[in-house]
Design an enzyme around this catalytic site. Structure first.
Site, PDB file in Angstrom:
ATOM      1  CB  VAL A 156      -7.203  -2.606  -3.249  1.00 63.28           C
ATOM      2  CG1 VAL A 156      -8.233  -1.492  -3.318  1.00 63.28           C
ATOM      3  CG2 VAL A 156      -6.508  -2.624  -1.905  1.00 63.28           C
ATOM      4  NE  ARG A 187      -6.446   1.104  -4.986  1.00 54.27           N
ATOM      5  CZ  ARG A 187      -5.450   0.465  -4.371  1.00 54.27           C
ATOM      6  NH1 ARG A 187      -4.969   0.958  -3.229  1.00 54.27           N
ATOM      7  NH2 ARG A 187      -4.940  -0.629  -4.895  1.00 54.27           N
ATOM      8  N   GLY A 192       0.792  -1.223   0.000  1.00 54.66           N
ATOM      9  CA  GLY A 192       0.000   0.000   0.000  1.00 54.66           C
ATOM     10  C   GLY A 192       0.827   1.277   0.000  1.00 54.66           C
ATOM     11  NE  ARG A 251      -2.193  -7.595   0.380  1.00 53.14           N
ATOM     12  CZ  ARG A 251      -2.323  -6.700  -0.582  1.00 53.14           C
ATOM     13  NH1 ARG A 251      -3.424  -6.681  -1.324  1.00 53.14           N
ATOM     14  NH2 ARG A 251      -1.378  -5.832  -0.856  1.00 53.14           N
TER      15      ARG A 251
END
Lengths: 503, 175
Positions: free
Chosen positions: A297, A341, A166, A294
């Site tokens: 986003v 985003r 991130g 994982r």
């Protein structure tokens, strides 16, 4: 009924809950004290408090989450992204408590989660990596150590957190003079965001594109790679716009990147959803950057162009099902999808966070529009976490049509009470480079560097509309006050009674 | 009703009265807008309030929608489709609405959000250039540098490193 505990908050918690419900699973939420009234809690079947607002005392507390998972009777735990999603100890703790962690094995997380170890895996799988330091630097490494490590790879370089993600704990360094301060800041940011302040250094490519390959892998050795996502549009190393397929990528390179991604995943017996990130230089040569073990986003753009539900498959794989996906469908994009985003940040103040109460919110909708959101009107954006309000994803038959649709949807999307990055995106979609797809990871930071004007400076018409709107609001409230005063005696008595009861 | 407003740094005078030709309609108003450098405009407006703001249709059928948020007495933020406009009552708080929104008024640097002061990079008497970082504040897991939009001199520093501050707290005065 089987219950899934969602160890996360915000839009991603809602995204996971939707997949759970579609598969017939019950949903258990966890929340910090700051999130008691959050949308992800209101949307769950059951919810458990896990501690105070700061993430270290709640969403990062493995012991508390395992405890409430066991108490709730949930069988599966989905970590979402961020927080504990790439924490091998958490995956291990789930296994030890008899819970199914929706993600890869603790071993795979540990191998790929450490960015330096992951580079070794990629190299041994025959995938090129960007030149960099092979041993992590401790957060308290002295200047001499850091300078020596930097000298071995040369400038410009990147400092990256070993546990990173991130854009946190990441700094670009152009010259030796900037190194010490940048290292200290990266290490302190990494320590507070991930609980691990170790960093490593990596050679910085010039004008690279960030392109990544999503994959799904089941427990029976099937690994399916997906069409690439382009995530080059970043601000301070944080992705802000993602799309699929990449605007300028040869089909041959796509196939090579997909093969490389599968080779890396196979090397660690990878299972569940994962993403291999690459940097692609101007000559279409690609280098392994890191693996995210994982859900990403930006997974909605892949879902939009392939029609495959990645979160449902995460749950099905965790549940022991074999993958039943047509590999050709996964690699053949249908149309084009772009995601923005939307953060609670003020683009006209250097993108400073703008937490607070969302007083009004109208989401975009209509054909080809997907809105993943964790906030409704009246909700508060807490100061403790990432300030993502929503992800707006637009799909259309072609890239130009997707941009037109995105531009339309951005004008429909309205958030009041906090500042958002919407004006920045409305500006971005109008830039020629965005249209042509000729950008790299240093754009738009370069473009923003010398920018002084506001993203959405009001024009004469808008100023007049604003003036009129304030006038109307004042007029209406004055009229309400005066009509209240002129009410009958009976009304005034009941008003007084109501006030009394409110005391 | 007459209001004298500062709209995004521009002076406006708004006069509102019930539309004399509208009969019993409660939401038909005659609005006169006077702004410096712009021709005076008289409009007949049909207005309705809804959950997310006010819907306006003018005499020529043009539609706009506004969300008016009151900040303090006499200052507002107006959300329109494309932009957000700061408005202040000129008679009450000259141009203060701008300061509240921006966190950085001309001569005041205030905390745009609650957080912790990580570093104070200037001291009283320093000459600072537009865009130069003055204070680093940590909030939402990120370090954020507060900068100035124009060249100035630091007049007074009102916080120290390590302090926790609320949103709106005055941090620096420039001159």
């Amino acid at each position: 009924m089987i219950d899934v505990l969602v160890a996360n908050r915000g839009e991603i918690a809602l995204r996971i809950m939707r997949a759970c419900r579609e598969l017939g699973y019950g949903v258990v939420a966890v929340y910090s004290e700051a999130d008691r009234n959050a949308l992800h809690v209101r949307s769950a079947d059951r919810a458990y408090g896990i501690g105070p607002g700061p993430a270290q005392e709640s969403y990062l507390r493995i012991d508390r989450i395992i405890e409430v998972a066991c108490q709730s009777g949930a069988r599966l735990v989905h970590p979402g992204y961020g927080f504990l999603a790439e924490n091998a100890a958490f995956a291990q703790a789930c296994a030890e408590a008899g819970l199914t962690f929706v993600g890869p094995s603790p071993r795979a997380i540990a191998m790929m989660g450490g960015k330096t170890a992951a580079r070794d895996v990629a190299r041994s799988a025959g995938v090129p990596v960007v030149a960099g330091t092979d041993t992590p630097l401790a957060p308290d490494a002295d200047d001499v150590q850091v300078q020596a490590a930097a000298a071995s790879i040369g400038f410009p370089l990147m400092i990256k957190a070993v546990a990173g993600g991130g854009g946190k704990g990441m700094r670009a360094v152009g010259s030796p003079g900037e190194l010490a301060e940048a290292f200290r800041r990266a290490a302190s940011e990494a320590a507070s965001a991930f609980g691990d302040g170790r960093c490593y250094l990596e050679r910085r490519l010039l004008e690279p594109r960030h392109i990544e390959i999503q994959l799904l892998a089941d427990a029976f050795g099937t690994i399916v790679p997906f069409v690439e996502r382009e995530c080059s549009i970043q601000r301070r190393h944080q992705k802000v716009v993602e799309e699929s397929p990449a605007p300028r990528l040869d089909a041959r390179i796509r196939r090579q990147m997909a093969d490389a991604a599968v080779a890396i995943a196979r090397a660690v017996d990878y299972t569940n959803a994962g993403t291999i990130e690459f940097l692609v230089d101007a000559d279409d040569a690609f280098y392994f950057l890191e693996m995210n073990t994982r859900l990403q986003v930006e997974h909605p753009v892949t879902e939009a162009v392939t029609g495959i539900d990645l979160v449902q498959w995460q749950l099905r794989i965790a549940h022991g099902e074999p993958l039943e996906i047509d590999p050709v469908q996964a690699l053949s994009p249908r149309g084009h999808a772009i995601e923005c985003r939307i953060y609670a940040e003020d683009p006209d103040q250097g993108f400073l966070p703008s937490p607070g109460r969302v007083t009004a919110l109208t989401a975009a909708s209509g054909p080809g529009v997907r809105d993943d959101r964790g906030v409704e009107a009246g909700d508060t954006i807490p100061i403790f976490y990432d300030s993502l309000i929503a992800k707006l994803t637009c799909w259309a038959e072609s890239r130009p049509a997707a941009i037109d649709r995105l531009r339309r949807a951005l004008l429909e999307y309205r958030v009041a009470g906090v500042q958002t990055t919407l004006p920045f995106f409305r500006w971005l979609v109008e830039t020629p480079a965005f249209r042509t797809g000729e950008f790299s990871t240093t754009w738009p930071d370069d473009l923003l560097q010398d920018r002084r004007e506001l993203f959405a400076a009001p024009d004469n018409t808008e100023r007049m509309q604003a003036a009129v709107a304030v006038g109307l609001t004042e007029w209406l409230s004055a009229r309400r006050l005066s009509s209240g005063r002129s009410g009958s005696t009976a009304t005034r008595w009941s008003d007084a009674g109501r006030r009394e009861r409110l005391r | 009703m007459t209001l004298e407003l500062d709209v995004d740094g521009h002076a406006y005078k708004i006069t509102i009265r019930a539309d004399p030709e509208a009969g019993s309609g409660h939401h038909r108003l005659q609005v006169t807008v006077e702004a410096l450098d712009l021709p005076k405009v008289v409009q007949r407006l049909d207005i309705r309030e809804h959950a997310c703001g006010t819907s306006v249709i003018d005499g020529e059928g043009r539609v706009f929608d506004a969300h008016v948020q009151s900040l303090t007495t006499g200052s507002w933020i107006v959300g329109l489709a494309r932009t957000v406009v700061p408005v202040a009552d000129r008679r009450r708080t000259p141009a203060q609405g701008l300061a509240v929104r921006a966190g950085v008024a001309d001569h005041r640097i205030s905390a745009p959000m609650p957080g912790r002061i990580l570093r104070v990079l200037v001291e009283a008497g320093d000459l600072v250039k537009a865009g130069q970082p003055l204070i680093v504040i940590e909030a939402m897991k990120m370090e954020n540098a507060l900068t100035t939009r124009s060249d100035a001199t630091v007049h007074e520093v009102l916080v120290t490193e390590g302090m926790s501050v609320e949103a709106g707290r005055l941090l620096l005065r420039l001159a």
